[in-house]
Design a protein around this motif. Structure first.
Motif, PDB file in Angstrom:
ATOM      1  N   ILE A 133       0.856  -1.189   0.000  1.00  0.00           N
ATOM      2  CA  ILE A 133       0.000   0.000   0.000  1.00  0.00           C
ATOM      3  C   ILE A 133       0.890   1.236   0.000  1.00  0.00           C
ATOM      4  O   ILE A 133       1.805   1.361   0.827  1.00  0.00           O
ATOM      5  N   ILE A 134       0.647   2.145  -0.925  1.00  0.00           N
ATOM      6  CA  ILE A 134       1.423   3.378  -1.034  1.00  0.00           C
ATOM      7  C   ILE A 134       0.499   4.560  -0.765  1.00  0.00           C
ATOM      8  O   ILE A 134      -0.473   4.785  -1.502  1.00  0.00           O
ATOM      9  N   LYS A 135       0.777   5.290   0.284  1.00  0.00           N
ATOM     10  CA  LYS A 135      -0.008   6.482   0.603  1.00  0.00           C
ATOM     11  C   LYS A 135       0.372   7.595  -0.371  1.00  0.00           C
ATOM     12  O   LYS A 135       1.554   7.919  -0.544  1.00  0.00           O
ATOM     13  N   LEU A 136      -0.603   8.171  -1.028  1.00  0.00           N
ATOM     14  CA  LEU A 136      -0.343   9.241  -1.989  1.00  0.00           C
ATOM     15  C   LEU A 136      -0.173  10.581  -1.277  1.00  0.00           C
ATOM     16  O   LEU A 136      -0.736  10.791  -0.190  1.00  0.00           O
ATOM     17  N   SER A 173      -1.413  12.122  -7.902  1.00  0.00           N
ATOM     18  CA  SER A 173      -2.265  12.259  -6.719  1.00  0.00           C
ATOM     19  C   SER A 173      -3.409  13.226  -6.976  1.00  0.00           C
ATOM     20  O   SER A 173      -4.579  12.930  -6.682  1.00  0.00           O
ATOM     21  N   TYR A 233      -6.530   2.190  -7.231  1.00  0.00           N
ATOM     22  CA  TYR A 233      -6.682   3.420  -6.445  1.00  0.00           C
ATOM     23  C   TYR A 233      -7.802   3.231  -5.436  1.00  0.00           C
ATOM     24  O   TYR A 233      -8.940   2.936  -5.793  1.00  0.00           O
ATOM     25  N   HIS A 238      -7.133   7.514  -0.047  1.00  0.00           N
ATOM     26  CA  HIS A 238      -6.332   8.209  -1.058  1.00  0.00           C
ATOM     27  C   HIS A 238      -4.957   7.544  -1.152  1.00  0.00           C
ATOM     28  O   HIS A 238      -3.912   8.144  -0.852  1.00  0.00           O
ATOM     29  N   GLU A 239      -4.992   6.269  -1.581  1.00  0.00           N
ATOM     30  CA  GLU A 239      -3.773   5.469  -1.631  1.00  0.00           C
ATOM     31  C   GLU A 239      -3.816   4.524  -2.823  1.00  0.00           C
ATOM     32  O   GLU A 239      -4.882   4.274  -3.409  1.00  0.00           O
TER      33      GLU A 239
END
Length: 365
Positions: A133-136, A173, A233, A238-239
């Motif tokens: 998981i990548i936080k934007l 983003s 997405y 918002h990730e």
């Protein structure tokens, strides 16, 4: 030889299709949505009328006429130039007058309220399993905010000349938040205040009953800070969820049926549909048609937001459906891709050099 005056010629209704079920042969009128289980004798009679023959009417013919399975005159479909499947899709997604009776304002209001109150209040969104998981970054939005609608409409053009340069993660983003995020907040307060259905979600593009059946899945080749791969997405946080690693220029070209000019794009955003959310509203073919309307709204919103961010864009509805669904972990039935928007840097050239060269060769040859 004179034909018997009591004989008639009947014609199979072209709106009717047939399928095999446990009960036997089922006839479906794609326009009226009526279904009939057919005994072998009825199906045999339909096959008889499919020829250029006449005969005396019998009891089966009376039933076939009453069910609109046969017609007394040949239906004229000469204006339709598409194939047979597109013709059936066209009729299946129509609303004949018999299905939409006129309502007074009072009746329409009551129907709306009753339908809303009968629906369940919670509708889960499909979340595929993730590797990471990548936080934007928090959306900045200043560039989009400061750009006029006239500017983006004027500047939005199809580009088939991407140069392979990476796109900033901050731009991605902003783009995802504005096109697929909850820019109005997740709860639709106006609806909830009237004790109506609160499942409705609010985003920047309209959706039938506010079910927001579409999602964004990304084929990332060159986005700063992201490893190449296939992502989902998740608007709630918002990730981005990494689903499958490894994506390159050859893969995205293959995904859109070898349209090679996409190879320099930084990312492809595939707009997918969750049919569970569509069926929450209705299981009729008309509701299925709304899928493409919703995806069309979202793709235009995505194109305009990307243009405001100074990115080049290209839209395609052509894709290898099974390949794309597999990469994103979708089953291809309840969840499937509909269209795609590719973004990147380059020039506003809608005709790639290779196509120019090929066209020149053909002209000279």
């Amino acid at each position: 030889m004179l034909r018997n005056n009591n004989e008639k010629k009947l014609y199979p209704n072209p709106d009717v299709i047939f399928y095999l079920a446990d009960e036997g042969i089922v006839a479906v009128n794609t326009l009226t949505k009526e279904e009939y289980d057919l005994m072998d004798t009825y199906f045999s009679r339909l096959k008889f009328w499919n020829g250029q023959r006449s005969d005396k009417m019998n009891a089966i013919d009376v039933d076939l006429l009453a069910g609109d399975l046969v017609l007394e005159s040949l239906a004229d479909r000469s204006q339709w130039e598409g194939d047979r499947l597109s013709e059936l899709f066209h009729t299946a997604t129509r609303n004949p007058a018999i299905m939409v009776p006129s309502l007074s304002e009072e009746e329409a209001a009551r129907q709306f309220v009753e339908m809303s109150q009968l629906k369940q209040k919670k509708l889960e969104r499909f979340i595929p399993p993730a590797i990471d998981i990548i936080k934007l970054p928090e959306p900045h939005l200043k560039v989009i905010h400061d750009t006029s609608l006239f500017e983006v409409c004027k500047n939005r053009k199809t580009s088939r000349s991407f140069n392979g340069d990476p796109v900033a993660l901050s731009h991605l983003s902003d783009l995802l938040f504005m096109s697929f995020g909850y820019i109005h907040g997740k709860e639709w307060e106006e609806i909830a205040a009237e004790d109506l259905n609160t499942v409705s979600e609010r985003k920047s593009s309209p959706s039938g009953s506010g079910v927001q059946a579409c999602d964004a899945y990304l084929a990332v080749v060159s986005i700063e800070g992201l490893v190449p791969g296939y992502y989902h997405y998740r608007a709630d946080g918002h990730e981005l969820a990494l689903l499958t690693p490894e994506c390159d220029a050859a893969a995205i070209s293959h995904s859109v049926c070898d349209q090679f000019w996409v190879k320099g794009a930084a990312c492809g955003i595939f707009i997918t549909v969750d049919m569970n959310r569509v069926w929450y509203k209705s299981d009729l073919a008309r509701a299925y048609a709304y899928v493409f309307l919703e995806a069309g709204h979202i793709s235009q919103t995505t194109l305009l937001n990307a243009t405001a961010l100074g990115l080049k864009t290209w839209l395609s509805g052509s894709m290898r459906d099974e390949f794309v669904a597999e990469k994103f972990g979708l089953d291809g039935w309840r969840h499937f891709p509909v269209t795609s928007v590719f973004i990147g840097h380059g020039i506003e050239d809608a005709v790639p050099q290779k196509i120019r060269e090929t066209a020149l060769e053909l002209r000279q040859g």
